[in-house]
Scaffold this motif. Sequence first.
Motif, PDB file in Angstrom:
ATOM      1  N   ASP A 150     -69.563 -56.620 -81.514  1.00 40.78           N
ATOM      2  CA  ASP A 150     -68.216 -56.726 -82.086  1.00 40.78           C
ATOM      3  C   ASP A 150     -67.181 -56.016 -81.214  1.00 40.78           C
ATOM      4  O   ASP A 150     -66.339 -55.266 -81.706  1.00 40.78           O
ATOM      5  CB  ASP A 150     -68.180 -56.178 -83.515  1.00 40.78           C
ATOM      6  N   ASN A 151     -67.298 -56.221 -79.901  1.00 38.76           N
ATOM      7  CA  ASN A 151     -66.377 -55.650 -78.903  1.00 38.76           C
ATOM      8  C   ASN A 151     -66.401 -54.125 -78.862  1.00 38.76           C
ATOM      9  O   ASN A 151     -65.439 -53.500 -78.427  1.00 38.76           O
ATOM     10  CB  ASN A 151     -64.950 -56.161 -79.117  1.00 38.76           C
ATOM     11  N   ARG A 152     -67.495 -53.535 -79.300  1.00 36.50           N
ATOM     12  CA  ARG A 152     -67.664 -52.077 -79.252  1.00 36.50           C
ATOM     13  C   ARG A 152     -68.924 -51.772 -78.440  1.00 36.50           C
ATOM     14  O   ARG A 152     -69.981 -52.341 -78.693  1.00 36.50           O
ATOM     15  CB  ARG A 152     -67.790 -51.514 -80.661  1.00 36.50           C
ATOM     16  N   THR A 153     -68.801 -50.871 -77.482  1.00 35.93           N
ATOM     17  CA  THR A 153     -69.963 -50.467 -76.702  1.00 35.93           C
ATOM     18  C   THR A 153     -70.797 -49.530 -77.546  1.00 35.93           C
ATOM     19  O   THR A 153     -70.306 -48.547 -78.096  1.00 35.93           O
ATOM     20  CB  THR A 153     -69.533 -49.780 -75.397  1.00 35.93           C
ATOM     21  N   VAL A 154     -72.090 -49.842 -77.635  1.00 40.03           N
ATOM     22  CA  VAL A 154     -72.998 -49.107 -78.497  1.00 40.03           C
ATOM     23  C   VAL A 154     -74.122 -48.524 -77.647  1.00 40.03           C
ATOM     24  O   VAL A 154     -74.758 -49.242 -76.877  1.00 40.03           O
ATOM     25  CB  VAL A 154     -73.582 -50.052 -79.572  1.00 40.03           C
ATOM     26  N   ILE A 155     -74.340 -47.220 -77.776  1.00 42.98           N
ATOM     27  CA  ILE A 155     -75.422 -46.533 -77.072  1.00 42.98           C
ATOM     28  C   ILE A 155     -76.598 -46.463 -78.039  1.00 42.98           C
ATOM     29  O   ILE A 155     -76.445 -46.045 -79.191  1.00 42.98           O
ATOM     30  CB  ILE A 155     -74.998 -45.120 -76.629  1.00 42.98           C
ATOM     31  N   VAL A 156     -77.780 -46.881 -77.540  1.00 43.16           N
ATOM     32  CA  VAL A 156     -78.933 -47.069 -78.409  1.00 43.16           C
ATOM     33  C   VAL A 156     -80.149 -46.332 -77.847  1.00 43.16           C
ATOM     34  O   VAL A 156     -80.382 -46.333 -76.638  1.00 43.16           O
ATOM     35  CB  VAL A 156     -79.254 -48.576 -78.534  1.00 43.16           C
ATOM     36  N   ASP A 157     -80.933 -45.732 -78.729  1.00 47.19           N
ATOM     37  CA  ASP A 157     -82.211 -45.145 -78.351  1.00 47.19           C
ATOM     38  C   ASP A 157     -83.194 -46.304 -78.204  1.00 47.19           C
ATOM     39  O   ASP A 157     -83.460 -47.015 -79.180  1.00 47.19           O
ATOM     40  CB  ASP A 157     -82.689 -44.179 -79.434  1.00 47.19           C
TER      41      ASP A 157
ATOM     42  N   GLU B 176     -68.469 -45.237 -67.265  1.00 44.07           N
ATOM     43  CA  GLU B 176     -68.161 -45.792 -65.950  1.00 44.07           C
ATOM     44  C   GLU B 176     -69.091 -46.956 -65.621  1.00 44.07           C
ATOM     45  O   GLU B 176     -68.659 -47.972 -65.081  1.00 44.07           O
ATOM     46  CB  GLU B 176     -68.243 -44.708 -64.878  1.00 44.07           C
ATOM     47  N   TYR B 177     -70.357 -46.821 -65.940  1.00 49.86           N
ATOM     48  CA  TYR B 177     -71.318 -47.885 -65.663  1.00 49.86           C
ATOM     49  C   TYR B 177     -70.994 -49.134 -66.487  1.00 49.86           C
ATOM     50  O   TYR B 177     -70.995 -50.248 -65.977  1.00 49.86           O
ATOM     51  CB  TYR B 177     -72.740 -47.413 -65.954  1.00 49.86           C
ATOM     52  N   VAL B 178     -70.714 -48.938 -67.769  1.00 50.78           N
ATOM     53  CA  VAL B 178     -70.407 -50.052 -68.664  1.00 50.78           C
ATOM     54  C   VAL B 178     -69.154 -50.790 -68.186  1.00 50.78           C
ATOM     55  O   VAL B 178     -69.084 -52.018 -68.250  1.00 50.78           O
ATOM     56  CB  VAL B 178     -70.242 -49.540 -70.113  1.00 50.78           C
ATOM     57  N   LYS B 179     -68.178 -50.042 -67.683  1.00 46.06           N
ATOM     58  CA  LYS B 179     -66.947 -50.655 -67.190  1.00 46.06           C
ATOM     59  C   LYS B 179     -67.242 -51.567 -65.990  1.00 46.06           C
ATOM     60  O   LYS B 179     -66.667 -52.638 -65.854  1.00 46.06           O
ATOM     61  CB  LYS B 179     -65.963 -49.557 -66.784  1.00 46.06           C
TER      62      LYS B 179
END
Length: 99
Positions: A81-88, A38-41
């Motif tokens: 590359d148009n993909r949302t990535v969650i990172v540590d 939701e936040y990313v959107k």
Amino acid sequence: MRMHLSAAAAGFLLLAGMGAAAADTVVIQPEQETVIKEYVKKQPLASVKLPGVELNVGTALPDTVELHEVPNVKYRYTVIDNRTVIVDPGTHKVVKIIE
């Protein structure tokens, strides 16, 4: 007798290695994932290209990749590359790719 000990030791080391690998596995709870999505959107980012980097869970991103905070969530995000990535943020490793 010696052969049995060697086999047992090898088996123990194999299991210990598997345990260490499992300890590195990150589980993002469904509620947290919903908050992140939701936040990313609401906070869209321009997509970044990383030539030569294969994007998978566990991939360490270069330190030059800017990570963005999600309030009240330990992890950061970026779009590659148009993909949302969650990172540590501590290791810069990808923990989840949201399609």
